[in-house]
Design an enzyme around this catalytic site. Structure first.
Site, PDB file in Angstrom:
ATOM      1  N   GLN A 120      -4.772  -5.232   6.682  1.00  0.00           N
ATOM      2  CA  GLN A 120      -5.711  -6.088   5.959  1.00  0.00           C
ATOM      3  C   GLN A 120      -5.781  -7.499   6.524  1.00  0.00           C
ATOM      4  OE1 GLN A 120      -7.833  -5.138   3.657  1.00  0.00           O
ATOM      5  NE2 GLN A 120      -7.059  -3.047   3.567  1.00  0.00           N
ATOM      6  N   HIS A 179       0.863  -1.182   0.000  1.00  0.00           N
ATOM      7  CA  HIS A 179       0.000   0.000   0.000  1.00  0.00           C
ATOM      8  C   HIS A 179       0.902   1.235   0.000  1.00  0.00           C
ATOM      9  CE1 HIS A 179      -2.807   3.000   1.680  1.00  0.00           C
ATOM     10  NE2 HIS A 179      -3.800   2.186   1.352  1.00  0.00           N
TER      11      HIS A 179
END
Length: 618
Positions: A413, A333
């Site tokens: 996540q 990310h």
């Protein structure tokens, strides 16, 4: 002279028993009531010919012409008149041969049970727990059934009242209230061998094909899932961006502001003590949730992004210099790329990248070749937010420690989907955000080992993080206090603790198993869509199924799904490098959570099939 029986409109209904039967039934009923060894209230003697004004006496039945006595028999606290009840004359009873049948009352019925009496001749009986039923009591036509009552368990062999929902009736199903009487939690008990004791029955739905996890009970805890979008039930499949909140979390935030709102630490009043307790309890809850050594290993931040920046600026600013190396992966990310780029520019450090195969998994052999004595930090995601790939972080950490490097794991996540034990992993730092695990926005966690936190200097200055201040110098608190300058996000920390408790009660192993079945279902269904290309096909995946559809830009697919009430993300997902690795700038990203259903997956797949069937020509 014999009086003929009434006829026409004056005739007694066919269902009404004769006077003798009613008398017998009434006597048996009152004798069956608890405490009916009491003396009988007898009527006073009255002349046989007396009648009440305006009433004719039935043949052979006197009617009293004076009020009943106002004193009760000895041993009674009040009379019938004192209770405001009409006086009932004593009725002669006819002996009934043999004992009356008395069925066993239901075990712990917990309320009243009603049978529908909407049609003439159908039963309409109010059963009082602890009392035997009265044989021969007829139903009363026209008595309406009672609607709008809360769900009640049903009696064996008795149909449920129409229009009322039915409580789950699975053996072993428990409903554990939150300690602050907030929302209920639903989960199935399991024996030590892991066998499920019962299957929760959901009215109007087929049995859940995945025993051990009751998705409908979980969904009932999330009020936003009852929303409708464009006239359709909301299907929330944007969980990698943020998750929805259960009632327990929503109510916990309100309770904090209603009863506990204060700044924390040092104040000498009750509300400060309550707020401090809530904040520090949240720290302990977070530590327990990820298997940390203790609460002092937990730092509260705004989210995973701030946690990574803290490590980059504070730890990295002290320990990295020119020529030192930072290793990240191609999956990261932007939050796990940009802070390291900024640090490298400031210090002269070098960033190296672990490559990814065509399936979206990192190449461990290539990673091992990148490690050297110049490697000071490895920072890697545990689950890709763009592809759903589950990275073998245990192997990454072990190899990094052999090279003498620290490791940061981005668990934003993974923490809602995979059980994590940081001590077993061996990570030096681990970060996650509250809003990705059904908690509030604006709160997150940085975990650090005691050694790693002690070698990290403060990164912000101000109140709370200091032990002593003069105009010449400041002395800082030990970890974790030294990293929490200013007023903390107290209410959202309490809300995060409630979210972690909620997930723990449902059980992350059960959640992981159920969500894995959802991902497999969605993957198999989408593979059958003509012109659809799945992005990220690693053997180990969690939550995410990313794709592109021939003839459509991803935002067009997202907009079309929104018309059907399906919320997905369409874009680069703040992970442009990995999408460009596959020659793309954007994908459609359904991302799943434990409140999604297999029916919702089928709805998604059917909607994408319809889009493919009307594919525009370009």
């Amino acid at each position: 002279m014999t009086t003929p029986p009434p006829t026409g409109s004056d005739a007694a209904p066919a269902w009404l028993p004769d006077e003798q039967t009613l008398s017998r039934m009434a006597g048996e009923f009152f004798r069956a009531l608890p405490g009916q060894d009491l003396p009988t209230f007898a009527s006073p003697p009255v002349p046989a010919t007396a009648t009440a004004p305006g009433m004719a006496a039935p043949p052979g039945r006197p009617v009293p012409t004076q009020p009943p006595p106002t004193s009760a028999p000895a041993g009674h606290g009040s009379t019938a008149a004192g209770l405001g009840l009409p006086f009932v004359p004593e009725v002669p009873l006819t002996p009934v041969p043999g004992p009356l049948p008395s069925p066993e009352p239901p075990a712990d019925p917990g309320g009243f049970y009603f049978l529908d009496g909407g049609s003439p001749g159908s039963p309409s009986l109010l059963s009082i727990p602890g009392l035997p039923s009265i044989p021969g009591l007829p139903s009363i036509p026209g008595l309406p059934s009672i609607r709008g009552l809360p769900s009640l368990p049903t009696l064996p062999g008795v149909p449920a009242m129409p229009g009322l929902p039915t409580l789950p009736s699975a053996p072993g199903l428990s409903s554990t209230p939150d300690t602050r009487e907030q929302a209920r939690f639903y989960f199935l008990d399991r024996d030590p061998a892991g066998a499920v004791h019962g299957q929760n029955a959901v009215p109007g739905l087929p049995p859940d094909p995945h025993p051990g996890f009751d998705v409908e009970a979980v969904r009932a805890d999330f009020p936003i899932l009852s929303e409708r979008v464009n006239g359709r039930p909301l299907i929330w499949m944007d969980n990698a961006a943020t998750t929805q909140k259960p009632n327990a979390v929503i109510e916990r935030l309100g309770e904090f502001y209603r009863r506990e709102n204060s700044n924390i630490h040092r104040a000498a009043h009750e509300l400060a003590a309550r707020a401090s307790d809530a904040y520090e309890n949240a720290r302990r809850t977070a530590a327990n949730f990820i298997g940390a050594g203790g609460p002092d290993n937990i730092v509260f931040v705004r989210g995973a992004t701030e946690a990574i920046n803290l490590v980059a600026k504070a730890w990295g600013g002290r320990h990295l210099g020119a020529g030192h190396e930072i290793i990240i992966s191609h999956l990261e990310h932007h939050a796990n790329i940009v802070p390291w780029q900024m640090l490298a520019e400031q210090t002269g450090a070098v960033i190296k990248v672990i490559p990814v195969g065509d399936d979206g998994q990192i190449l461990l052999d290539r990673y091992a070749a990148l490690l050297s004595d110049r490697t000071k930090l490895v920072s890697i995601t545990q689950v890709s937010n763009a592809l759903g790939t589950v990275v073998p972080v245990e192997d990454v950490i072990e190899l990094a420690h052999r090279a003498g490097a620290r490791v940061l794991v981005d668990a934003a996540q993974s923490v809602p989907h995979i059980p994590i034990d940081v001590q077993q992993l061996g990570a030096d730092f681990l970060v996650f955000s509250g809003h990705k695990i059904f908690g509030p926005t604006g709160i997150g966690v940085l975990y650090g080992t005691t050694e790693a936190l002690e070698e990290t200097p403060p990164w912000e200055g101000g109140g709370n993080m200091i032990a002593d201040v003069t105009l010449e110098r400041s002395v800082f608190q030990p970890p974790p206090g030294r990293f929490e300058a200013g007023t903390g996000n107290i209410a959202d920390a309490a809300g995060l603790a409630t979210a972690l408790d909620y997930v723990s009660r449902v059980g992350l192993p059960l959640i992981a198993e159920y969500e894995h079945s959802l991902v497999e279902h969605a993957t198999a269904g989408l593979r059958e869509v003509p012109g659809l290309r799945l992005i990220g096909t690693a053997a180990e995946k969690a939550s995410v199924v990313s794709f592109v559809l021939e003839g459509y830009d991803p935002p067009e697919v997202g907009a079309a799904l929104n018309e059907e009430g399906i919320a997905v993300r369409a874009g680069h997902h703040c992970a442009q490098p990995i999408l460009r690795r596959f020659g793309l700038e954007a994908t459609v990203r359904p991302s799943l959570a434990f409140y999604n259903t297999h029916g919702e997956v089928e709805t998604l797949v059917a909607a994408v099939h319809r889009l493919a069937a009307r594919r525009p020509r370009r």
